[in-house]
Every structure is written in C-alpha cells, then in structure tokens.
Design a protein around this motif. Structure first.
Motif, PDB file in Angstrom:
ATOM      1  N   SER A 307       0.812  -1.216   0.000  1.00  0.00           N
ATOM      2  CA  SER A 307       0.000   0.000   0.000  1.00  0.00           C
ATOM      3  C   SER A 307       0.844   1.263   0.000  1.00  0.00           C
ATOM      4  O   SER A 307       0.387   2.324  -0.442  1.00  0.00           O
ATOM      5  N   PHE A 308       2.111   1.167   0.482  1.00  0.00           N
ATOM      6  CA  PHE A 308       2.991   2.335   0.516  1.00  0.00           C
ATOM      7  C   PHE A 308       3.943   2.415  -0.671  1.00  0.00           C
ATOM      8  O   PHE A 308       4.580   3.447  -0.865  1.00  0.00           O
ATOM      9  N   SER A 309       4.092   1.352  -1.435  1.00  0.00           N
ATOM     10  CA  SER A 309       5.111   1.343  -2.489  1.00  0.00           C
ATOM     11  C   SER A 309       4.567   1.074  -3.883  1.00  0.00           C
ATOM     12  O   SER A 309       5.349   1.011  -4.833  1.00  0.00           O
ATOM     13  N   LEU A 310       3.267   0.921  -4.049  1.00  0.00           N
ATOM     14  CA  LEU A 310       2.695   0.664  -5.365  1.00  0.00           C
ATOM     15  C   LEU A 310       2.145   1.915  -6.024  1.00  0.00           C
ATOM     16  O   LEU A 310       1.531   1.823  -7.082  1.00  0.00           O
ATOM     17  N   ARG A 311       2.365   3.054  -5.425  1.00  0.00           N
ATOM     18  CA  ARG A 311       1.842   4.283  -6.005  1.00  0.00           C
ATOM     19  C   ARG A 311       2.701   4.702  -7.202  1.00  0.00           C
ATOM     20  O   ARG A 311       3.896   4.403  -7.239  1.00  0.00           O
ATOM     21  N   PRO A 312       2.139   5.427  -8.166  1.00  0.00           N
ATOM     22  CA  PRO A 312       2.888   5.834  -9.355  1.00  0.00           C
ATOM     23  C   PRO A 312       4.118   6.670  -9.004  1.00  0.00           C
ATOM     24  O   PRO A 312       4.064   7.532  -8.118  1.00  0.00           O
ATOM     25  N   GLN A 313       5.230   6.414  -9.704  1.00  0.00           N
ATOM     26  CA  GLN A 313       6.474   7.117  -9.413  1.00  0.00           C
ATOM     27  C   GLN A 313       6.415   8.585  -9.822  1.00  0.00           C
ATOM     28  O   GLN A 313       7.160   9.400  -9.297  1.00  0.00           O
ATOM     29  N   ARG A 314       5.526   8.927 -10.754  1.00  0.00           N
ATOM     30  CA  ARG A 314       5.489  10.306 -11.241  1.00  0.00           C
ATOM     31  C   ARG A 314       4.922  11.284 -10.216  1.00  0.00           C
ATOM     32  O   ARG A 314       4.934  12.486 -10.435  1.00  0.00           O
ATOM     33  N   SER A 315       4.392  10.778  -9.147  1.00  0.00           N
ATOM     34  CA  SER A 315       3.815  11.672  -8.145  1.00  0.00           C
ATOM     35  C   SER A 315       4.860  12.534  -7.463  1.00  0.00           C
ATOM     36  O   SER A 315       4.542  13.541  -6.863  1.00  0.00           O
ATOM     37  N   GLY A 316       6.130  12.121  -7.513  1.00  0.00           N
ATOM     38  CA  GLY A 316       7.206  12.913  -6.932  1.00  0.00           C
ATOM     39  C   GLY A 316       7.281  12.849  -5.430  1.00  0.00           C
ATOM     40  O   GLY A 316       7.975  13.645  -4.793  1.00  0.00           O
TER      41      GLY A 316
END
Length: 375
Positions: A307-316
């Motif tokens: 839940s903490f590491s699957l977010r899109p990388q482009r979010s910065g």
C-alpha cells in the motif's frame, strides 16, 4: 485443443512465471535485509554486553561473543515483521520504478494477484519461524540466561515446575534448602503441601520439614502444622515455626523460565503445569498465541508494504511515501508492546492482546490496498 483452452494455458504459464519472478525478487530483498540487520544486531549486542560486563574483569571476550550468539536467534525472530515490511516495500518499489508491474497490470493482472506470491513467501517464512527458528531460539536464549545469571545478575535461586509440583532451591550461607510444594498462590507468597529439605555444605542432609502450608514473610518462611525429621532423632510436630530466607516473591516469580526460553511446541504443556501448580500463565499464554499469529502478521506486513510502495512514481513523493511506511512499522511496534502490556496486566483478554496486532495490521493493509486499487 480449442483456442480458448490454449489461451487459458498461456495465461496460466504467464501467471506462474510472474509469480516465481516476484517471489524471487521478494526473497532476494528479504534475505539481504535480514542478514544485514542480523550483523548490525550482533555488533550492537557485543558492545552492550561488554559494557554490562565491564565490572567483571575476569570475564573473557569469548564469553561475551558466546552470549551474543546465543541471543541472536531470538532477535532474528523479533525483527521478522520489520524485515518483511522492508523487503516488501523495496520489492514493489523496484517493480513499480522499472514499470514491470505497470505492464503486468496492463495485461489484466490485479494488485491482489501479484501480491499473492509475496504473501505466500511470508506465510512460509512465518511458519518456519514458529516451527523451526523458535525452538532453536528458545534453547539458545535459555543458555544465554544461564550465563547472564552467572556473570551479570549473580542469580542463585532456581525454580522449576514439573508434574510432581513446584521445586525451588534456596541458597544459604553454609548450605542450601530445597523446597517442594504441590501448589502455590499466584504471587508465590503461600506454598501448600510443602516439604523443606535442609542441607549443610554440598550434600550433607540435616533435616526435613513437612508442612501443610508455608507463607513467605519478610526474611522468613512462616511454616504451619509441620513435622520435623532429623537423622537419628524421632520426628516432632510443630504448630508454627519460622525458617530464615533471603527469597522474596519477586525473586521466586523471576526464577520462572521466561516464555521466550520455552519452545513453541512445549508451551501448551508448560502452561498446563503452571496452572496446575497455582500460578497465572498469562505471560506464557500470550507468547503462545503471539507465535500462532506471526504468519498472519507477516502477511499483513506485505499488504502494508504494498500500500505504501505501489503508487505511481510520477507523483514525486516516493521518499515521503516510503518514509511513511517505515514510520507506520515503528508505530505498530510500539502499539503492539502497549497492547501486550494491557494483556499481561489483565486489562484486556490475553487472546485479544495476542491477536490484535496481526488483525489490526491486516485490516489497515487491506483497507489501504482497496483504496489504492479500487478507490
């Protein structure tokens, strides 16, 4: 064979290949992080023991290293949830950064599907930790306690519980007294159906005292309805007598084997013996169910890490998100200790205290993933 069957077989092959790949990546990060933490803990443990043994100038360095190694498997067991959390975050962060999971999701693989391999590995690790690592850690931690009592705490009294009742060795200035009782109060202040064996020197028998009860007062056992037997002399009855002692109720309770020094496989029998002897077994019951819940807790750590590491990388905000995951792990650790303390004090049921960390972590991880995947 029909086209539909071939397509299903290809999807199954892809799923198996992807599962093995994710499992391998998770294992690499897990064991790399695990052995790194173990090495750091070993160094810190050696330094701590050297500091604690600084007053014991006769203690060689080999004993210090031996004690640190004896305690290492116990620490290895304790850091498993944090290691799983860290390994999961690093695994899913890498797969997300390289867009591998993006491709998998574009092919129709949901987050729940590619989490299954890591959850399966965490379950295997949890079961192995409970069934294999814990018995080894318990035996070695018991050896550590013996060396600690000898070199640091100068502990001399020994207590054991067996099918025949309670046995306690009480050191004296010129000998020792061995005490046997059928039952005891929960605080260890009153022994029922008790027998005192008094020895002078190493093994010279002096007398035996059989009594209906013995109460531990300050500096003495207050014995009631006693029969005193001595070699070469007729037995005599004493309505009440005092036997000097240096023991206290705290020393007696502290003499019990800590639950961490008892194997998972032997804990149920030891709990039964404790309750039969009249003592509360909350600490040991809590430890037993804590170990039972460990595989569930490790699986919950995988869900939290995802839940903490699957977010899109482009979010910065990758660094902030990963840091939030680490902080969450430490918060759960302190809350776990707080809940365990409530269970030991009797504020909440022991079973609730033992299973709450795993259950709460599982619910939080599932909720966050549902929000991420379907929200």
């Amino acid at each position: 064979m029909s086209e539909l069957a071939l397509l299903q077989m290809r999807r199954l092959t892809l799923s198996t290949t992807l599962s093995l790949y994710i499992s391998r990546q998770f294992c690499i990060w897990f064991f790399g992080l695990f052995f790194s933490l173990i090495f750091i803990i070993l160094l810190v443990s050696i330094i701590d023991l050297i500091d604690r043994l600084s007053a014991q100038s006769e203690t060689p360095l080999s004993v210090v290293v031996e004690m640190a190694l004896y305690r290492l498997p116990f620490f290895a067991q304790e850091i498993l949830p944090f290691t799983i959390l860290g390994a999961g975050m690093l695994t899913f962060w890498k797969l997300t950064r390289t867009n591998e999971l993006v491709v998998a999701r574009a092919a129709g693989v949901s987050a729940w599907q590619f989490l299954l391999p890591a959850i399966g590995v965490s379950l295997i690790i949890g079961i192995a930790a409970v069934g294999l690592l814990n018995p080894v850690a318990a035996v070695l931690l018991k050896e550590f306690d013996k060396l600690e009592g000898e070199h640091i705490k100068n502990r001399t009294s020994q207590l054991s519980v067996s099918q025949s009742g309670l046995w306690l060795r009480q050191p004296e200035a010129d000998g020792q007294t061995v005490i046997h009782a059928q039952r005891a109060s929960e605080t260890g202040m009153v022994l029922n159906e008790v027998t005192f064996y008094l020895f002078q020197g190493e093994d010279q028998f002096v007398q035996r005292i059989d009594a209906r009860s013995a109460r531990l007062d300050e500096g003495a056992w207050r014995v009631r309805d006693a029969y005193v037997s001595q070699p070469g002399m007729p037995a005599r009855a004493e309505a009440e007598m005092d036997l000097p002692t240096t023991l206290t109720s705290e020393k007696i309770l502290d003499s019990f084997s800590p639950p961490e020094t008892i194997s998972f496989w032997h804990l149920p029998g030891f709990i039964e013996l404790l309750e039969r002897a009249g003592f509360r077994a909350n600490r040991h019951l809590l430890q037993f169910h804590k170990l039972l819940s460990l595989p569930v807790l490790l699986s919950a750590m995988v869900l939290l890490s995802a839940s903490f590491s699957l977010r899109p990388q482009r979010s910065g905000k990758v660094g902030i998100i990963l840091l939030t995951g680490v902080v969450t792990g430490f918060v759960l650790y302190f809350l776990t200790n707080f809940v365990f303390a409530l269970g030991l004090s009797g504020k909440i049921p022991v079973l609730l205290a033992a299973w709450s960390p795993a259950g709460i972590s599982l619910m939080i991880g599932t909720s966050l993933l549902l929000h991420l995947e379907d929200g």
